[in-house]
Design a protein around this motif. Sequence first.
Motif, PDB file in Angstrom:
ATOM      1  N   SER A   1       0.850  -1.185   0.000  1.00 13.36           N
ATOM      2  CA  SER A   1       0.000   0.000   0.000  1.00 13.36           C
ATOM      3  C   SER A   1       0.890   1.241   0.000  1.00 13.36           C
ATOM      4  O   SER A   1       2.001   1.222   0.546  1.00 13.36           O
ATOM      5  CB  SER A   1      -0.905   0.011   1.238  1.00 13.36           C
ATOM      6  OG  SER A   1      -1.507   1.265   1.421  1.00 13.36           O
ATOM      7  N   ASP A   2       0.390   2.312  -0.595  1.00 15.52           N
ATOM      8  CA  ASP A   2       1.105   3.570  -0.464  1.00 15.52           C
ATOM      9  C   ASP A   2       0.917   4.110   0.952  1.00 15.52           C
ATOM     10  O   ASP A   2       0.037   3.659   1.701  1.00 15.52           O
ATOM     11  CB  ASP A   2       0.608   4.585  -1.502  1.00 15.52           C
ATOM     12  CG  ASP A   2      -0.848   4.943  -1.298  1.00 15.52           C
ATOM     13  OD1 ASP A   2      -1.122   5.953  -0.644  1.00 15.52           O
ATOM     14  OD2 ASP A   2      -1.721   4.186  -1.783  1.00 15.52           O
ATOM     15  N   VAL A   3       1.710   5.063   1.330  1.00 16.29           N
ATOM     16  CA  VAL A   3       1.720   5.583   2.694  1.00 16.29           C
ATOM     17  C   VAL A   3       0.369   6.175   3.087  1.00 16.29           C
ATOM     18  O   VAL A   3      -0.148   5.895   4.178  1.00 16.29           O
ATOM     19  CB  VAL A   3       2.843   6.638   2.842  1.00 16.29           C
ATOM     20  CG1 VAL A   3       2.724   7.353   4.180  1.00 16.29           C
ATOM     21  CG2 VAL A   3       4.212   5.987   2.720  1.00 16.29           C
TER      22      VAL A   3
ATOM     23  N   GLY B   1       7.705  13.769   5.966  1.00 17.77           N
ATOM     24  CA  GLY B   1       6.737  13.045   5.148  1.00 17.77           C
ATOM     25  C   GLY B   1       6.165  11.802   5.788  1.00 17.77           C
ATOM     26  O   GLY B   1       5.175  11.246   5.300  1.00 17.77           O
ATOM     27  N   ARG B   2       6.756  11.342   6.887  1.00 12.95           N
ATOM     28  CA  ARG B   2       6.224  10.169   7.561  1.00 12.95           C
ATOM     29  C   ARG B   2       4.892  10.513   8.238  1.00 12.95           C
ATOM     30  O   ARG B   2       4.668  11.650   8.645  1.00 12.95           O
ATOM     31  CB  ARG B   2       7.218   9.648   8.606  1.00 12.95           C
ATOM     32  CG  ARG B   2       8.491   9.074   8.016  1.00 12.95           C
ATOM     33  CD  ARG B   2       9.416   8.554   9.106  1.00 12.95           C
ATOM     34  NE  ARG B   2       9.882   9.636   9.980  1.00 12.95           N
ATOM     35  CZ  ARG B   2      10.563   9.445  11.105  1.00 12.95           C
ATOM     36  NH1 ARG B   2      10.863   8.203  11.502  1.00 12.95           N
ATOM     37  NH2 ARG B   2      10.960  10.476  11.831  1.00 12.95           N
ATOM     38  N   LEU B   3       4.043   9.506   8.354  1.00 12.10           N
ATOM     39  CA  LEU B   3       2.747   9.673   9.007  1.00 12.10           C
ATOM     40  C   LEU B   3       2.706   8.786  10.253  1.00 12.10           C
ATOM     41  O   LEU B   3       3.310   7.700  10.261  1.00 12.10           O
ATOM     42  CB  LEU B   3       1.619   9.291   8.061  1.00 12.10           C
ATOM     43  CG  LEU B   3       1.384  10.247   6.889  1.00 12.10           C
ATOM     44  CD1 LEU B   3       0.618   9.550   5.778  1.00 12.10           C
ATOM     45  CD2 LEU B   3       0.630  11.480   7.342  1.00 12.10           C
TER      46      LEU B   3
ATOM     47  N   GLU C   1       5.919   4.892   6.687  1.00  4.73           N
ATOM     48  CA  GLU C   1       6.892   5.582   5.842  1.00  4.73           C
ATOM     49  C   GLU C   1       7.182   4.782   4.580  1.00  4.73           C
ATOM     50  O   GLU C   1       6.822   3.606   4.460  1.00  4.73           O
ATOM     51  CB  GLU C   1       8.189   5.815   6.625  1.00  4.73           C
ATOM     52  CG  GLU C   1       8.798   4.544   7.190  1.00  4.73           C
ATOM     53  CD  GLU C   1       9.903   4.831   8.193  1.00  4.73           C
ATOM     54  OE1 GLU C   1      10.771   5.687   7.904  1.00  4.73           O
ATOM     55  OE2 GLU C   1       9.898   4.216   9.277  1.00  4.73           O
ATOM     56  N   THR C   2       7.846   5.426   3.639  1.00  2.00           N
ATOM     57  CA  THR C   2       8.263   4.755   2.402  1.00  2.00           C
ATOM     58  C   THR C   2       9.478   3.891   2.691  1.00  2.00           C
ATOM     59  O   THR C   2      10.411   4.342   3.365  1.00  2.00           O
ATOM     60  CB  THR C   2       8.613   5.794   1.320  1.00  2.00           C
ATOM     61  OG1 THR C   2       7.476   6.622   1.100  1.00  2.00           O
ATOM     62  CG2 THR C   2       9.021   5.105   0.027  1.00  2.00           C
TER      63      THR C   2
ATOM     64  N   ASN D   1       4.249   2.119  -4.253  1.00  2.00           N
ATOM     65  CA  ASN D   1       3.049   1.334  -3.960  1.00  2.00           C
ATOM     66  C   ASN D   1       3.224   0.449  -2.730  1.00  2.00           C
ATOM     67  O   ASN D   1       2.421  -0.455  -2.497  1.00  2.00           O
ATOM     68  CB  ASN D   1       2.688   0.467  -5.167  1.00  2.00           C
ATOM     69  CG  ASN D   1       2.295   1.301  -6.368  1.00  2.00           C
ATOM     70  OD1 ASN D   1       1.611   2.310  -6.230  1.00  2.00           O
ATOM     71  ND2 ASN D   1       2.751   0.900  -7.548  1.00  2.00           N
ATOM     72  N   LYS D   2       4.282   0.694  -1.956  1.00  2.00           N
ATOM     73  CA  LYS D   2       4.512  -0.059  -0.732  1.00  2.00           C
ATOM     74  C   LYS D   2       4.815   0.913   0.405  1.00  2.00           C
ATOM     75  O   LYS D   2       5.195   2.065   0.176  1.00  2.00           O
ATOM     76  CB  LYS D   2       5.663  -1.049  -0.902  1.00  2.00           C
ATOM     77  CG  LYS D   2       5.368  -2.171  -1.893  1.00  2.00           C
ATOM     78  CD  LYS D   2       6.501  -3.170  -1.944  1.00  2.00           C
ATOM     79  CE  LYS D   2       6.221  -4.270  -2.954  1.00  2.00           C
ATOM     80  NZ  LYS D   2       5.077  -5.111  -2.564  1.00  2.00           N
ATOM     81  N   CYS D   3       4.629   0.433   1.622  1.00  2.00           N
ATOM     82  CA  CYS D   3       4.974   1.261   2.774  1.00  2.00           C
ATOM     83  C   CYS D   3       5.557   0.383   3.866  1.00  2.00           C
ATOM     84  O   CYS D   3       5.326  -0.825   3.925  1.00  2.00           O
ATOM     85  CB  CYS D   3       3.757   2.031   3.283  1.00  2.00           C
ATOM     86  SG  CYS D   3       2.465   1.009   4.013  1.00  2.00           S
ATOM     87  N   PHE D   4       6.325   1.026   4.710  1.00  2.00           N
ATOM     88  CA  PHE D   4       6.972   0.363   5.833  1.00  2.00           C
ATOM     89  C   PHE D   4       6.285   0.843   7.103  1.00  2.00           C
ATOM     90  O   PHE D   4       6.232   2.049   7.370  1.00  2.00           O
ATOM     91  CB  PHE D   4       8.454   0.725   5.844  1.00  2.00           C
ATOM     92  CG  PHE D   4       9.284  -0.080   6.791  1.00  2.00           C
ATOM     93  CD1 PHE D   4       9.794  -1.301   6.398  1.00  2.00           C
ATOM     94  CD2 PHE D   4       9.572   0.373   8.065  1.00  2.00           C
ATOM     95  CE1 PHE D   4      10.571  -2.057   7.262  1.00  2.00           C
ATOM     96  CE2 PHE D   4      10.338  -0.368   8.937  1.00  2.00           C
ATOM     97  CZ  PHE D   4      10.841  -1.592   8.544  1.00  2.00           C
ATOM     98  N   VAL D   5       5.735  -0.089   7.882  1.00  2.00           N
ATOM     99  CA  VAL D   5       4.988   0.261   9.084  1.00  2.00           C
ATOM    100  C   VAL D   5       5.678  -0.321  10.318  1.00  2.00           C
ATOM    101  O   VAL D   5       6.014  -1.507  10.348  1.00  2.00           O
ATOM    102  CB  VAL D   5       3.537  -0.261   9.020  1.00  2.00           C
ATOM    103  CG1 VAL D   5       2.807   0.015  10.336  1.00  2.00           C
ATOM    104  CG2 VAL D   5       2.789   0.386   7.866  1.00  2.00           C
ATOM    105  N   THR D   6       5.898   0.536  11.298  1.00  2.00           N
ATOM    106  CA  THR D   6       6.370   0.092  12.610  1.00  2.00           C
ATOM    107  C   THR D   6       5.229   0.292  13.588  1.00  2.00           C
ATOM    108  O   THR D   6       4.788   1.422  13.825  1.00  2.00           O
ATOM    109  CB  THR D   6       7.595   0.898  13.068  1.00  2.00           C
ATOM    110  OG1 THR D   6       8.635   0.784  12.098  1.00  2.00           O
ATOM    111  CG2 THR D   6       8.097   0.363  14.407  1.00  2.00           C
ATOM    112  N   TYR D   7       4.726  -0.814  14.136  1.00  2.00           N
ATOM    113  CA  TYR D   7       3.561  -0.776  15.023  1.00  2.00           C
ATOM    114  C   TYR D   7       4.013  -1.128  16.429  1.00  2.00           C
ATOM    115  O   TYR D   7       4.621  -2.183  16.660  1.00  2.00           O
ATOM    116  CB  TYR D   7       2.501  -1.765  14.538  1.00  2.00           C
ATOM    117  CG  TYR D   7       1.146  -1.582  15.179  1.00  2.00           C
ATOM    118  CD1 TYR D   7       0.216  -0.717  14.616  1.00  2.00           C
ATOM    119  CD2 TYR D   7       0.796  -2.270  16.332  1.00  2.00           C
ATOM    120  CE1 TYR D   7      -1.030  -0.536  15.198  1.00  2.00           C
ATOM    121  CE2 TYR D   7      -0.441  -2.100  16.922  1.00  2.00           C
ATOM    122  CZ  TYR D   7      -1.349  -1.232  16.351  1.00  2.00           C
ATOM    123  OH  TYR D   7      -2.583  -1.043  16.934  1.00  2.00           O
TER     124      TYR D   7
END
Length: 312
Positions: free
Chosen positions: A73-75, A138-140, A173-174, A197-203
């Motif tokens: 997924s995009d960011v 730019g990170r969310l 983030e990207t 079209n990808k995102c990196f998620v830290t949960y």
Amino acid sequence: TSSQRPKNLPVESSKASLPQGIQNEVDETIASLLSAAGDTEDGWNTSFVSSIICVQQNKLDPFYMRVRALLDSDVDTAFHVLSDITRRPEWDETTEEASVVERYNHETEVVYVKIAGLWPVSSRDIVLLLSKRRLDDGRLLVACKSTHHQRLHIKNTSGVVRAESKLIGALIETPNEDFRGFDNSGNLNIDKDALSNKCFVTYMMCVDPKGNIPTWMVSAFSKQIVPSTINTLNDLLKAEPKAKEWNPDGKDQINQEQGSESEIRNLKLSIRKLQALVDALSTRVKRMEMVSLSLVFFLFILSMYRKIKLLR
């Protein structure tokens, strides 16, 4: 301590700014999320790892977890889903209920989440102060911590335990171009053109569930339930329409949807739950059929044995 959420809680009107006490809580929670997401590996044990998912538990607190994942997924689309608490039941099967209690402004709200119990553990619920931000780079992010709210009071008759959280949140983030997978296999090769079209998620999850939780259940949660939940989230994001860039100043970007879209989404969720129930019942019926066939076969063998014995 048990808790109960009053039914049909209204969402109050937005307020232009936050009270100073709440603003301080928001700032502290965001700082905690950024610090924990960028923490080194030294204080963590890895309980599950694949090329696109890594689940870690803090060495000092097994209920403090860090999950990192590469999602399709995009960011902005990932943020649109993760920041909308009402959509949590779509990708987290342990969530029975999730709703907004009060919205302070376009970035901050109080939310309520109820988690289904799994024998021998009772159901839990939690009240969170949720904040959303777009950072300068730019990170969310979505950052939450436990809070109190006048509309949510405690009773001793509900059988639901009120949990507490120091931190729950996601940093989106990207991904870097040189990322090759969490398992260091080198098998994950992302084309440079596909990074958008990808995102990196830290949960992050730091929760005190209040009460005794069996060790085996904590282990199963980190090794099985969390990876499964991330895969479900990824499947949801693959089918999700591309979201517009989040604008914290725009009222139409506040996770509010047209009624028809919300109804369709809820209907799809109900259909999935119904399908899961049908599948479970089908499995039970098949098991009962197998037991019945086994019983018939046993009675047949017993009958033949008796006839042979009589002939002798």
